[in-house]
Write a protein that holds these residues in place. Sequence first.
Motif, mmCIF file in Angstrom:
data_model
loop_
_atom_site.group_PDB
_atom_site.id
_atom_site.type_symbol
_atom_site.label_atom_id
_atom_site.label_comp_id
_atom_site.label_asym_id
_atom_site.label_seq_id
_atom_site.Cartn_x
_atom_site.Cartn_y
_atom_site.Cartn_z
ATOM 1 N N THR A 101 3.745 -11.346 -2.077
ATOM 2 C CA THR A 101 3.257 -10.665 -3.279
ATOM 3 C C THR A 101 2.951 -9.198 -3.015
ATOM 4 O O THR A 101 2.859 -8.406 -3.947
ATOM 5 C CB THR A 101 1.997 -11.373 -3.839
ATOM 6 O OG1 THR A 101 1.746 -10.900 -5.157
ATOM 7 C CG2 THR A 101 0.778 -11.121 -2.973
ATOM 8 N N ALA A 119 7.375 -4.798 0.415
ATOM 9 C CA ALA A 119 8.763 -4.800 -0.039
ATOM 10 C C ALA A 119 9.694 -4.908 1.151
ATOM 11 O O ALA A 119 9.296 -4.643 2.289
ATOM 12 C CB ALA A 119 9.066 -3.522 -0.829
ATOM 13 N N TRP A 173 8.920 -7.870 -4.075
ATOM 14 C CA TRP A 173 9.040 -9.230 -4.611
ATOM 15 C C TRP A 173 8.457 -9.340 -6.017
ATOM 16 O O TRP A 173 8.821 -10.252 -6.743
ATOM 17 C CB TRP A 173 8.342 -10.227 -3.687
ATOM 18 C CG TRP A 173 9.084 -10.533 -2.441
ATOM 19 C CD1 TRP A 173 10.047 -11.493 -2.273
ATOM 20 C CD2 TRP A 173 8.939 -9.899 -1.174
ATOM 21 N NE1 TRP A 173 10.503 -11.493 -0.981
ATOM 22 C CE2 TRP A 173 9.836 -10.517 -0.271
ATOM 23 C CE3 TRP A 173 8.139 -8.863 -0.687
ATOM 24 C CZ2 TRP A 173 9.949 -10.147 1.058
ATOM 25 C CZ3 TRP A 173 8.246 -8.484 0.635
ATOM 26 C CH2 TRP A 173 9.143 -9.118 1.500
ATOM 27 N N ASP A 174 7.511 -8.480 -6.353
ATOM 28 C CA ASP A 174 6.959 -8.528 -7.701
ATOM 29 C C ASP A 174 6.561 -7.124 -8.150
ATOM 30 O O ASP A 174 6.623 -6.177 -7.357
ATOM 31 C CB ASP A 174 5.823 -9.564 -7.814
ATOM 32 C CG ASP A 174 4.493 -9.122 -7.206
ATOM 33 O OD1 ASP A 174 4.272 -7.913 -7.017
ATOM 34 O OD2 ASP A 174 3.655 -9.995 -6.946
ATOM 35 N N PRO A 175 6.170 -6.946 -9.408
ATOM 36 C CA PRO A 175 5.930 -5.600 -9.944
ATOM 37 C C PRO A 175 4.704 -4.878 -9.398
ATOM 38 O O PRO A 175 4.547 -3.684 -9.637
ATOM 39 C CB PRO A 175 5.762 -5.843 -11.455
ATOM 40 C CG PRO A 175 6.390 -7.168 -11.713
ATOM 41 C CD PRO A 175 6.141 -7.960 -10.473
ATOM 42 N N PRO A 180 3.346 -4.455 -5.902
ATOM 43 C CA PRO A 180 3.423 -4.691 -4.462
ATOM 44 C C PRO A 180 2.221 -4.211 -3.654
ATOM 45 O O PRO A 180 2.157 -4.451 -2.451
ATOM 46 C CB PRO A 180 4.686 -3.932 -4.055
ATOM 47 C CG PRO A 180 4.837 -2.867 -5.082
ATOM 48 C CD PRO A 180 4.350 -3.482 -6.360
ATOM 49 N N LYS A 204 17.995 -11.738 -8.277
ATOM 50 C CA LYS A 204 17.406 -10.664 -9.062
ATOM 51 C C LYS A 204 17.296 -11.089 -10.526
ATOM 52 O O LYS A 204 17.946 -12.037 -10.964
ATOM 53 C CB LYS A 204 18.244 -9.389 -8.945
ATOM 54 C CG LYS A 204 18.392 -8.860 -7.515
ATOM 55 C CD LYS A 204 18.923 -7.444 -7.488
ATOM 56 C CE LYS A 204 17.863 -6.474 -7.952
ATOM 57 N NZ LYS A 204 18.283 -5.060 -7.838
ATOM 58 N N GLN A 243 16.260 -5.367 -12.849
ATOM 59 C CA GLN A 243 14.915 -5.100 -12.336
ATOM 60 C C GLN A 243 14.965 -4.926 -10.812
ATOM 61 O O GLN A 243 15.831 -5.484 -10.143
ATOM 62 C CB GLN A 243 13.959 -6.241 -12.700
ATOM 63 C CG GLN A 243 13.767 -6.449 -14.188
ATOM 64 C CD GLN A 243 13.046 -5.285 -14.845
ATOM 65 O OE1 GLN A 243 12.325 -4.535 -14.197
ATOM 66 N NE2 GLN A 243 13.260 -5.111 -16.142
ATOM 67 N N TRP A 266 12.932 -6.093 -8.577
ATOM 68 C CA TRP A 266 12.341 -7.182 -7.814
ATOM 69 C C TRP A 266 13.430 -8.079 -7.226
ATOM 70 O O TRP A 266 14.479 -8.278 -7.824
ATOM 71 C CB TRP A 266 11.424 -8.010 -8.711
ATOM 72 C CG TRP A 266 10.582 -7.142 -9.594
ATOM 73 C CD1 TRP A 266 9.851 -6.047 -9.222
ATOM 74 C CD2 TRP A 266 10.441 -7.251 -11.012
ATOM 75 N NE1 TRP A 266 9.239 -5.487 -10.305
ATOM 76 C CE2 TRP A 266 9.585 -6.202 -11.430
ATOM 77 C CE3 TRP A 266 10.940 -8.143 -11.962
ATOM 78 C CZ2 TRP A 266 9.221 -6.023 -12.747
ATOM 79 C CZ3 TRP A 266 10.570 -7.964 -13.287
ATOM 80 C CH2 TRP A 266 9.722 -6.918 -13.669
#
Length: 200
Positions: free
Chosen positions: A81, A84, A96-98, A100, A130, A134, A136
């Motif tokens: 979470t 990157a 991995w998510d918006p 980081p 993906k 995006q 991520w």
Amino acid sequence: MNPCISYADLWILAAYTSIEAMGGPHIEFHAGRTDADSNKQCPPNGRLPDGSKGAAHVRQVFVERMGLTERETVALIGAHTVGACHYSRSAWNGPWDPTPAKFDNGFYTLLLNGAWEKQTDPHNGAEVYKIGDQPWIMMPTDMALKTDPSFLKYSQQYAANQTLWFNDFALAFKKLTEFGCPWHDAFVGIGKTNGLRFGQ
């Protein structure tokens, strides 16, 4: 070397502090690790999981080799979470998510709810997942936490309950960072820290 703290202890203390500073759980620190005199005393490089593989490989590394449970394995991988991937260090590039820089259960919620599509990375041909255009990403080992039924049940629990994941992650990460420590055997009955237990 500083006479008050080993480099090994300093790195672990920095990790615990960083996790908490990003909004994650408090992890009780225990000093006493010793530094190796040379790299001959250290494990060889290349023992991290291979992100291009699937659930069987994840189990081989975390469960069979390291002696962790499947619950601990899923809890630890949730640390994706934050941070990157970078091409300079891996076959993937992107967070991995918006968020980081925020320690939360966003990895699990996005993993389970995102419309992930398997793609081929144009940079190097690696398999990557993906959501449209995006930034991520998910690696094949990440997707194993969704596609493998045993891993999935823990991913679902952590996506639904951040407090539960914080508790389990703190215990699993403490266990991981105390392997080889002289007091580790006393902690094998995992869940002794602050009276917490897995699944609470």
